[in-house]
Write a protein that holds these residues in place. Structure first.
Motif, PDB file in Angstrom:
ATOM      1  N   ASP A   1     121.937  99.981  50.725  1.00  0.00           N
ATOM      2  CA  ASP A   1     120.815  98.813  51.012  1.00  0.00           C
ATOM      3  C   ASP A   1     120.412  98.060  49.754  1.00  0.00           C
ATOM      4  OD1 ASP A   1     118.910 100.365  49.744  1.00  0.00           O
ATOM      5  OD2 ASP A   1     117.849 100.731  51.451  1.00  0.00           O
TER       6      ASP A   1
ATOM      7  N   SER B   1     118.804  97.164  56.199  1.00  0.00           N
ATOM      8  CA  SER B   1     118.158  98.256  57.079  1.00  0.00           C
ATOM      9  C   SER B   1     119.313  98.908  57.918  1.00  0.00           C
ATOM     10  CB  SER B   1     116.915  97.651  57.663  1.00  0.00           C
ATOM     11  OG  SER B   1     117.483  96.782  58.773  1.00  0.00           O
TER      12      SER B   1
ATOM     13  N   THR C   1     120.013 103.572  48.066  1.00  0.00           N
ATOM     14  CA  THR C   1     119.179 103.122  48.576  1.00  0.00           C
ATOM     15  C   THR C   1     117.871 102.969  47.473  1.00  0.00           C
ATOM     16  OG1 THR C   1     117.626 103.149  50.396  1.00  0.00           O
ATOM     17  CG2 THR C   1     118.071 105.233  49.394  1.00  0.00           C
TER      18      THR C   1
ATOM     19  N   ASN D   1     113.876 103.169  46.647  1.00  0.00           N
ATOM     20  CA  ASN D   1     112.533 104.159  46.942  1.00  0.00           C
ATOM     21  C   ASN D   1     112.639 105.247  47.445  1.00  0.00           C
ATOM     22  OD1 ASN D   1     110.029 104.358  48.794  1.00  0.00           O
ATOM     23  ND2 ASN D   1     109.523 102.492  47.752  1.00  0.00           N
TER      24      ASN D   1
ATOM     25  N   SER E   1     111.099 107.033  49.379  1.00  0.00           N
ATOM     26  CA  SER E   1     110.629 107.137  50.947  1.00  0.00           C
ATOM     27  C   SER E   1     112.036 107.150  51.599  1.00  0.00           C
ATOM     28  CB  SER E   1     109.643 106.185  51.337  1.00  0.00           C
ATOM     29  OG  SER E   1     108.549 106.358  50.678  1.00  0.00           O
ATOM     30  N   ASN E   2     112.882 106.147  51.298  1.00  0.00           N
ATOM     31  CA  ASN E   2     113.936 105.895  52.004  1.00  0.00           C
ATOM     32  C   ASN E   2     114.950 107.307  51.723  1.00  0.00           C
ATOM     33  OD1 ASN E   2     113.405 103.538  52.961  1.00  0.00           O
ATOM     34  ND2 ASN E   2     114.475 102.493  51.188  1.00  0.00           N
TER      35      ASN E   2
ATOM     36  N   ARG F   1     113.712 110.162  53.947  1.00  0.00           N
ATOM     37  CA  ARG F   1     114.091 109.856  55.245  1.00  0.00           C
ATOM     38  C   ARG F   1     115.331 110.241  55.759  1.00  0.00           C
ATOM     39  NH1 ARG F   1     110.830 104.652  54.333  1.00  0.00           N
ATOM     40  NH2 ARG F   1     109.086 104.645  55.361  1.00  0.00           N
TER      41      ARG F   1
ATOM     42  N   THR G   1     106.985  99.935  51.953  1.00  0.00           N
ATOM     43  CA  THR G   1     107.422 101.089  51.180  1.00  0.00           C
ATOM     44  C   THR G   1     106.835 101.170  49.981  1.00  0.00           C
ATOM     45  OG1 THR G   1     109.589 100.430  50.767  1.00  0.00           O
ATOM     46  CG2 THR G   1     109.421 101.784  52.811  1.00  0.00           C
TER      47      THR G   1
END
Length: 330
Positions: A24, A52, A72, A74, A76-77, A80, A155
């Protein structure tokens, strides 16, 4: 080869001299890095780019996924992806040496490639030097009606809120977030650059955004005036340091070309790729000794928060709930 959308069928997942990536991260940023890898190794790189949905695609494809790596932005991604069960452990001495522990998963599921600071852009005309210093100041009543941010549940902001929880605890962080909301000049909207534009237009005096956007604006004819209207402030320099986040990579659980994927992962953490990252997107390399671009270097050194990003991200879900609890976006 850069592909978009549903062009996954173009992958040749079994070729030993090819590697397949889901990313991404924007194609213009990745192409020079991946071209350099191909030139050095002779290994062809295929990329599916999508803004996404890549984690869900990996999960849906399961063991039949042709993808070897996920790139990717961040932490957080990346987390996940781990939670979705689509990554695998990589324990490699070269990568571990190049990527500091605070920028990689303790279990080897993901690794940072670049860092970016969550900074505050302060109006040159309406904010005096030293008037704003810390993230905590965003909740100071003296800045009532003077702050712009994008939506709280983005995010980038979730990570900042999570870092506040990590440092101050839930109760104090929630009180802080309520104070920030009370100080907003307008309903949260737009992206990070839109907040700096709002400062230029006098809508607000302080804007929260990622550091690399400063470089993007300064090198954009239309947006240069926005950047020139503000000073970039790295918060909490007399304390814990500025919150930083990463772009990063993870090897997919289904990787059909694991050995080749590992070669690319190593390459992405070495000097050449790290330098290209820095020049292309005004980010900071994770590998020690690799210089930032000249433009970024001109902004000066700053103290970064040493709290491991995995620790920060452990508060991600609570931070997202807190945004809703205080009605930040309303």
């Amino acid at each position: 080869m850069i592909l978009t959308g549903g062009a996954v069928s173009a992958f040749n997942a079994q070729a030993a001299d090819e590697i397949n990536i889901y990313s991404d991260r924007q194609a213009f940023l990745m192409k020079p890095i991946l071209d350099a890898f191909t030139e050095e190794t002779g290994i062809k790189v295929n990329v599916v780019f999508a803004k996404s949905g890549l984690i869900q695609r990996l999960k849906s494809e399961g063991d039949n996924s042709p993808a070897d790596l996920l790139l990717t932005s961040n932490v957080s991604n990346l987390s996940r992806a781990v939670d979705a069960g689509v990554t695998q452990e990589v324990n490699d001495s070269v990568i571990n040496k190049n990527v500091p522990a605070k920028f990689r998963d303790a279990d080897g599921q993901w690794f940072g490639l670049t860092t970016r600071a969550r900074v505050v852009y302060a109006s040159k005309d309406r904010i005096q030097p030293g008037e704003f210093k810390d993230y905590e100041d965003l909740a100071d009543p003296k800045f009532a009606g003077r702050i712009c941010t994008r939506k709280g549940d983005h995010t980038y902001n979730i990570a900042l809120i999570a870092s506040m929880i990590a440092h101050h605890g839930e109760a104090e962080a929630k009180q802080w977030l309520e104070g920030v909301k009370a100080n907003l000049a307008r309903k949260p909207q737009g992206n990070d650059r839109a907040q700096v534009k709002a400062v230029k237009e006098g809508v607000c005096d302080l804007a929260v955004g990622n550091s690399y956007y400063y470089g993007k604006m300064l090198t954009n004819d239309e947006q240069r005036a926005w950047a020139e209207s503000v000073n970039i402030v790295y918060p909490n320099q007399e304390g814990r340091g500025t919150h930083v986040n990463i772009s990063g990579m993870a090897m997919t659980k289904s990787s059909p070309n694991r050995d080749v994927a590992l070669k690319l992962m190593r390459f992405l953490t070495e000097d050449e790729a790290q330098k290209i990252y820095a020049e292309q997107n005004f980010e900071y390399p994770v590998k020690a000794g690799v210089e930032a671009s000249k433009l970024v270097d001109h902004w000066g050194e700053f103290k970064a928060d040493d709290l491991p990003l995995s620790k920060v991200d452990s508060f991600r879900k609570r931070a997202a709930m807190m945004v809703n609890e205080v009605g930040y976006n309303n």
